[in-house]
Design a protein around this motif. Structure first.
Motif, PDB file in Angstrom:
ATOM      1  N   ARG A  67       0.819  -1.221   0.000  1.00 27.64           N
ATOM      2  CA  ARG A  67       0.000   0.000   0.000  1.00 27.64           C
ATOM      3  C   ARG A  67       0.848   1.265   0.000  1.00 27.64           C
ATOM      4  O   ARG A  67       0.354   2.356  -0.275  1.00 27.64           O
ATOM      5  CB  ARG A  67      -0.924   0.006   1.215  1.00 27.64           C
ATOM      6  N   TYR A  68       2.130   1.141   0.323  1.00 27.42           N
ATOM      7  CA  TYR A  68       3.020   2.300   0.366  1.00 27.42           C
ATOM      8  C   TYR A  68       3.881   2.408  -0.892  1.00 27.42           C
ATOM      9  O   TYR A  68       4.876   3.136  -0.900  1.00 27.42           O
ATOM     10  CB  TYR A  68       3.911   2.222   1.606  1.00 27.42           C
ATOM     11  N   THR A  69       3.518   1.669  -1.938  1.00 26.71           N
ATOM     12  CA  THR A  69       4.275   1.687  -3.184  1.00 26.71           C
ATOM     13  C   THR A  69       3.382   2.153  -4.336  1.00 26.71           C
ATOM     14  O   THR A  69       2.170   2.313  -4.189  1.00 26.71           O
ATOM     15  CB  THR A  69       4.814   0.284  -3.526  1.00 26.71           C
ATOM     16  N   ASP A  70       4.018   2.329  -5.493  1.00 27.34           N
ATOM     17  CA  ASP A  70       3.271   2.681  -6.698  1.00 27.34           C
ATOM     18  C   ASP A  70       2.842   1.450  -7.489  1.00 27.34           C
ATOM     19  O   ASP A  70       2.380   1.559  -8.621  1.00 27.34           O
ATOM     20  CB  ASP A  70       4.111   3.599  -7.588  1.00 27.34           C
ATOM     21  N   ASP A  71       2.993   0.273  -6.893  1.00 23.25           N
ATOM     22  CA  ASP A  71       2.636  -0.982  -7.561  1.00 23.25           C
ATOM     23  C   ASP A  71       1.188  -1.336  -7.226  1.00 23.25           C
ATOM     24  O   ASP A  71       0.891  -1.803  -6.128  1.00 23.25           O
ATOM     25  CB  ASP A  71       3.584  -2.097  -7.110  1.00 23.25           C
ATOM     26  N   GLU A  72       0.306  -1.126  -8.180  1.00 26.41           N
ATOM     27  CA  GLU A  72      -1.124  -1.380  -7.956  1.00 26.41           C
ATOM     28  C   GLU A  72      -1.452  -2.864  -7.840  1.00 26.41           C
ATOM     29  O   GLU A  72      -2.540  -3.240  -7.394  1.00 26.41           O
ATOM     30  CB  GLU A  72      -1.938  -0.752  -9.096  1.00 26.41           C
ATOM     31  N   VAL A 214      10.425  -0.786  -6.813  1.00 25.49           N
ATOM     32  CA  VAL A 214       9.131  -0.088  -6.794  1.00 25.49           C
ATOM     33  C   VAL A 214       9.348   1.329  -6.270  1.00 25.49           C
ATOM     34  O   VAL A 214      10.362   1.616  -5.627  1.00 25.49           O
ATOM     35  CB  VAL A 214       8.097  -0.806  -5.893  1.00 25.49           C
ATOM     36  N   GLY A 215       8.382   2.213  -6.561  1.00 28.62           N
ATOM     37  CA  GLY A 215       8.417   3.538  -5.983  1.00 28.62           C
ATOM     38  C   GLY A 215       7.670   3.544  -4.647  1.00 28.62           C
ATOM     39  O   GLY A 215       6.659   2.859  -4.505  1.00 28.62           O
ATOM     40  N   TRP A 216       8.193   4.300  -3.698  1.00 27.33           N
ATOM     41  CA  TRP A 216       7.619   4.310  -2.359  1.00 27.33           C
ATOM     42  C   TRP A 216       6.984   5.655  -2.046  1.00 27.33           C
ATOM     43  O   TRP A 216       7.457   6.693  -2.503  1.00 27.33           O
ATOM     44  CB  TRP A 216       8.693   3.980  -1.309  1.00 27.33           C
ATOM     45  N   SER A 217       5.917   5.630  -1.278  1.00 28.01           N
ATOM     46  CA  SER A 217       5.187   6.841  -0.927  1.00 28.01           C
ATOM     47  C   SER A 217       4.628   6.717   0.478  1.00 28.01           C
ATOM     48  O   SER A 217       4.231   5.624   0.910  1.00 28.01           O
ATOM     49  CB  SER A 217       4.043   7.092  -1.910  1.00 28.01           C
ATOM     50  N   SER A 219       1.914   8.160   1.324  1.00 28.25           N
ATOM     51  CA  SER A 219       0.478   8.404   1.251  1.00 28.25           C
ATOM     52  C   SER A 219      -0.335   7.242   1.791  1.00 28.25           C
ATOM     53  O   SER A 219      -1.479   7.415   2.209  1.00 28.25           O
ATOM     54  CB  SER A 219       0.065   8.683  -0.207  1.00 28.25           C
TER      55      SER A 219
END
Length: 223
Positions: A67-72, A214-217, A219
């Motif tokens: 849930r904290y990544t850009d991987d849907e 992966v990209g991390w966020s 959000s």
């Protein structure tokens, strides 16, 4: 839910991996009398305490970090499913692969090993996302390559064990469990500390691929 529309390539690919999995199940069913005692030993092999202690945080991370990544595609089901399948199958399938290629098992076991490796690291993921989204994920190839590397690293990691003392000072050699004749029976020496340094490369490979690809966020914390 309506059936998804798939390109001819993915129709053929699904037919291929479904056939491989069904054939592997048929081989396992045919060999069940021989394999059941081995699987009972294998359960005890997996339950060596240090393996469970490494699996527990890895499972929690892979299950909930998506849930904290850009991987849907990385959600609780895909993360938990792949981590559990990896823990349950990787040590046995990697050992099975080695023993088949070295000639100590019949060649039909090669298909079983391949099916376990690819289902656990890729085809479960593909099938779940096809059911969830109604389309074949565009991330299938990236997942196939990266997750298979992680799977092999995990399979080797959980097959590590301390060997017999190799000199008068008691220094110990490392070995892979599937090289023993009585594998997958648990090793006599189940301590972790002789293996601590040997486990690090495989842990770092898995951690790096999970984190760096992966990209991390932040959000995800707000949702």
């Amino acid at each position: 839910m309506s059936l998804p529309e798939l390109s001819p390539f993915f129709q053929r690919y699904i037919a291929l991996w479904s056939s491989v999995c069904l054939l592997a199940v048929a081989i396992l069913a045919w060999e069940r009398k021989r394999l059941l005692p081995e699987w009972r030993d294998y359960v005890r092999y997996l339950c060596v305490p240090w393996k469970l202690w490494i699996f527990a945080p890895a499972f929690l991370f892979v299950t909930f970090a998506g849930r904290y990544t850009d991987d849907e595609t990385w959600d609780v089901v895909s993360g938990a499913g792949m981590s559990i399948l990896t823990y349950l199958t990787a040590p046995w399938s990697i050992g099975l692969l080695y023993q088949t290629l070295s000639g100590s098992r019949p060649w039909r076991y090669l298909l079983v090993a391949i099916a376990l490796i690819l289902f656990s690291s890729s085809w479960f993921y593909d099938g779940y996302l096809l059911w969830r989204d109604g389309a074949y994920t565009v991330r299938w190839w990236a997942n196939l390559t990266l997750s298979t590397i992680i799977y092999f690293a995990a399979g080797i990691l959980w097959n590590l064990e301390a060997g017999e003392p190799r000199d008068e000072l008691g220094r110990r050699a490392y070995q892979l469990g599937f090289l023993r004749e009585d594998w997958p029976a648990p090793p006599r020496d189940q301590r972790f500390w002789p293996l601590a340094l040997a486990t690090l490369p495989f842990i770092l490979v898995g951690a790096f691929l999970l984190v760096a690809c992966v990209g991390w966020s932040l959000s995800g914390f707000a949702s």
